[in-house]
Scaffold this motif. Structure first.
Motif, PDB file in Angstrom:
ATOM      1  N   LEU B 290       0.827  -1.206   0.000  1.00  0.00           N
ATOM      2  CA  LEU B 290       0.000   0.000   0.000  1.00  0.00           C
ATOM      3  C   LEU B 290       0.861   1.255   0.000  1.00  0.00           C
ATOM      4  O   LEU B 290       0.518   2.256  -0.623  1.00  0.00           O
ATOM      5  CB  LEU B 290      -0.939   0.001   1.207  1.00  0.00           C
ATOM      6  N   THR B 294      -0.294   3.487  -2.986  1.00  0.00           N
ATOM      7  CA  THR B 294      -1.158   4.616  -2.609  1.00  0.00           C
ATOM      8  C   THR B 294      -0.286   5.704  -1.973  1.00  0.00           C
ATOM      9  O   THR B 294       0.892   5.498  -1.737  1.00  0.00           O
ATOM     10  CB  THR B 294      -2.234   4.206  -1.568  1.00  0.00           C
ATOM     11  N   HIS B 296      -1.304   7.138   1.036  1.00  0.00           N
ATOM     12  CA  HIS B 296      -2.095   7.329   2.256  1.00  0.00           C
ATOM     13  C   HIS B 296      -1.256   7.495   3.512  1.00  0.00           C
ATOM     14  O   HIS B 296      -1.790   7.718   4.585  1.00  0.00           O
ATOM     15  CB  HIS B 296      -3.043   6.142   2.453  1.00  0.00           C
ATOM     16  N   SER B 301      -2.127   3.268   5.888  1.00  0.00           N
ATOM     17  CA  SER B 301      -1.803   2.055   5.134  1.00  0.00           C
ATOM     18  C   SER B 301      -1.773   0.838   6.061  1.00  0.00           C
ATOM     19  O   SER B 301      -2.325  -0.217   5.748  1.00  0.00           O
ATOM     20  CB  SER B 301      -0.441   2.192   4.454  1.00  0.00           C
ATOM     21  N   TRP B 326      -6.801  -1.856  -5.134  1.00  0.00           N
ATOM     22  CA  TRP B 326      -5.447  -1.489  -4.718  1.00  0.00           C
ATOM     23  C   TRP B 326      -4.374  -1.923  -5.714  1.00  0.00           C
ATOM     24  O   TRP B 326      -3.564  -1.134  -6.142  1.00  0.00           O
ATOM     25  CB  TRP B 326      -5.153  -2.045  -3.331  1.00  0.00           C
TER      26      TRP B 326
END
Ligand SMILES: [K+]
Ligand SMILES: [K+]
Lengths: 483, 483
Positions: B290, B294, B296, B301, B326
């Motif tokens: 993640l 991403t 985040h 995450s 994802w």
């Protein structure tokens, strides 16, 4: 600990055989006046030289004893060494310039998988393409010895089961008669290959294509010399291929009995009966589905169904139509067929029918055992009770097969390969089939796979071809302990 | 042959319990001044009446002996009968007008699966939604008894393994102390449910939602009262849910030891250690993925990863994010997690960690056995050698699980459901998880499945929940033979 001299000697012999077959491609290349003759000559010379060198290194060896551990090492390293040398013609001719791709194509050949990275097969010189078909045929020849003699001796995944039936072989010892048996089965292999080539030629295929396709049919390899594989070929040719794919997926021992007109042996062989009936049952289901979803009529639907079902069950992987377009149901069904595998003792890869029979019988018995915990209920194959430890061995094999499959899918998907493609590519590589689903479907190829993915799939082909344990054993630290 | 009177009596008692819990929803409904009070009252009355009738039918029975076969029949028919009567509130209130859908939602509740056909959960009256959550909580309660007492007695799939550790239970007999044990574990179940509800309330969730979510967490059920499940909830609430999902997936016997501060028992329990370490390891992998795919940040995450990993491993099925978006790798990984299952003796479904431990240990041992065929190498769990026939039983369970999965996928895809969706829907139903992939992904629901597909998936939920053998046994003609 390991008898390295004997190992070296055997690897040397394998390379000499390899180089010899390479030399066989020279006349083909010269006949077609192609530029690849030189590269074939160089590849063959290098391979032969290395072979003789390795053999020479072991010349003064007095200890000719081979232990089980030596056996595992020879089998696995043999296949790998063959694949590196077998890649030379592709690399030297420039037909496949990248080492990864050339190695992938070669191991896909020697393991009789038939997954290809070639985008335009027809652009490759004919001498090289003939070598490509030969890698599968050599691989198939190797598998017959492996299945009949070496694996049962090594005690791999219940292969003893099937060999108990073979003439002149006992599961416990490599008997002197094994050489004679291997020869006999090779005669069948060669005979069937010639017969198929002649029939294909008579049915209208060119001589070159006929020979190539018969080489890769009998190996259940599935490499084609045509970009379209067998799509659009006349019905006669497709039916001939179907018959020989089915024979190639049948235990060669049984075919031997068939030639000796000992038909009771065949009818009483439970694996064969299941293999035949299962193929027919799935063909009926697929035919009916095709009658619903296409308007091709009954003969065409039956032929398409039979061709694809036999091609997948025998792990040949020839393609007569883009079956992934037919219906979602058939995609799923054909994906599951990637796990079936032909008969043990044939050139087919995968789990093998006999193991499925053991699995199913044992599962149903387990329900009965639940109700009567004290009763002894052995699994029976062809009427004979199977020893508990062999059943155990078969179950462990299937479990490890599934574990390896899942690890493969996870690793491949971590390289940004999507769900369907990862499932298809791993299943088809591990099962030595060839075509998968998603981006590696029947009308696609493996050229778009990430580089690391190609090495992963190559490893899976080898794992599947050598019945898992042979390769996995080498990965355990226990194996390398001196004792 | 079967002791129908006792069976009728027990089914009667189950219906009375069922009707009693339904009546519990009445005050909720009345509190919110909703129109569904009448339908809840009618459903409860019908269920109670039928329960008392069945119990009354068996009043003069002198033979109170139950045999194994009676046990199988009671467990399976109990769950089915409960699900038909449990569907009454949906049908009578009109919240779910179709019988197929109402039955699907109810059996998804009682099996603690949590797959839903509701497109707009928040539009359903609160009394009915409370009943929906309760079906899972009742199902979870039933599972504790089943796992601890009934399945080991019936000898199902190695459940004896785990029960050997439970206080007051021996694998061979239903001992008198079992009632006491069940009560003790139910206290834990009730206590944890109350604790979670209070904590969720303190963390800012409304009382109604807090109670509903704690009911479905402890059952590893995963029904939510919100359309978005737990997406977008504050971190505190998500962490509370994570902790209680993990506890719900832990053997209740171990939690009992934990409350008694007998921590050595916990640390020495191999299944628990594997369950914990596996959860952490996968969470680390997902967190790292993640962080790459991403932006985040690390806390978000980690929380997203931990939530989804715990939710899937414990087979709860709550959703905190649409994880299928994802990365392809995570879709594959999470698909595989659908097959893990929590600990035996918890409310989690699926294969269960202990069986995987047996599978892995046995597979590795099989490689060693290959090299030393004469050595005896039993599988050891928590230091103790496991009997061969229990290992066998576990392997058979996993095999049958896979077979049922493949049959399910084939059948579902024959109803024109695509590859991903069929794989996801069958895996999540059989594993009692809830969300799948494809069209039944974490932010979708099962309303679009074909009708026959819903009945198929309902059957798979039941098969999975009752550890396969209990249900499959009833399908064998052998079971019904008089003897
Ligand atoms: K193949
Ligand atoms: K669930």
């Amino acid at each position: 600990m390991f008898n390295y001299k004997v190992i070296s000697r055997i690897l040397g012999i394998l390379l000499i055989i390899n180089g010899g077959f390479m030399a066989l491609c020279l006349p083909v290349s010269i006949y077609y006046w192609e530029t690849d003759s030189v590269s074939l000559a160089i590849s063959s010379a290098i391979t032969l030289a290395c072979g003789f060198l390795l053999k020479h290194l072991a010349r003064n060896n007095k200890n000719k004893d081979l232990k089980k551990k030596d056996g595992y090492l020879i089998v696995t390293s043999g296949w790998i060494v063959m694949s590196f040398f077998g890649a030379l013609p592709y690399l030297i001719s420039g037909a496949i310039p990248s080492l990864t791709d050339a190695f992938f194509e070669t191991i896909s050949g020697f393991t009789t998988t038939g997954a290809s990275i070639l985008n335009d097969i027809e652009a490759v010189p004919r001498g090289i393409l003939f070598w490509r078909s030969l890698t599968q045929w050599i691989g198939g020849m190797g598998i017959i010895v492996l299945a009949l003699a070496i694996l049962p001796f090594l005690g791999i995944g219940g292969m003893q089961l099937f060999v108990a039936e073979a003439p002149g072989i006992t599961p416990d010892k490599l008997q002197p008669r094994i050489q004679e048996t291997a020869k006999r089965l090779w005669y069948i292999y060669v005979g069937l290959t010639l017969t198929e080539a002649i029939l294909l030629y008579l049915a209208g295929m060119g001589a070159y294509d006929a020979i190539n396709h018969s080489l890769t049919t009998m190996a259940t390899g599935g490499f084609s010399t045509m970009n379209a594989s067998l799509q659009g070929q006349p019905a006669a040719i497709q039916y001939i291929i179907i018959v020989f794919m089915f024979l190639a997926g049948t235990s060669f021992t049984l075919t031997y009995f068939g030639l000796k007109r000992n038909f009771t042996k065949i009818i009483k062989n439970e694996e064969f009966v299941v293999y035949l009936l299962f193929t027919l049952a799935i063909t009926v289901i697929v035919t009916l589905t095709l009658l619903v979803v296409t308007d091709h009529g009954i003969e065409r639907s039956f032929r398409d169904a039979l061709f694809q079902v036999v091609s997948l069950i025998t792990t040949t992987g020839f393609v007569s139509a883009d079956y992934t377009q037919w219906a979602p149901f058939l995609s799923v069904l054909f994906f599951i067929l990637l796990f079936v595998g032909g008969s043990a003792g044939s050139t087919a890869g995968g789990v093998k029918v006999i193991r499925h029979v053991v699995l199913f019988k044992n599962s149903f018995l387990e329900l009965k055992r639940q109700l009567h915990p004290s009763a002894v209920m052995p699994v029976r194959i062809s009427g004979k009770a199977i020893e508990q430890n062999i059943v155990y061995n078969v179950l462990a094999f299937i479990m490890i097969y599934i574990l390896v499959f899942l690890v493969g899918v996870t690793l491949l998907s971590s390289m940004n390969v999507d769900f369907d493609t990862a499932f298809g590519a791993v299943a088809t590589s591990l099962g030595n089939v060839g075509p998968g689903i998603g981006d590696v479907g029947p009308v696609d190829n493996f050229s778009g796979m990430p580089m690391a993915g190609k090495w992963l799939l190559a490893a899976l082909m080898l794992l599947g071809r050598l019945e898992l344990f042979t390769v996995l054993m080498l990965l355990s630290p226990h194996f390398w302990k001196k004792r």
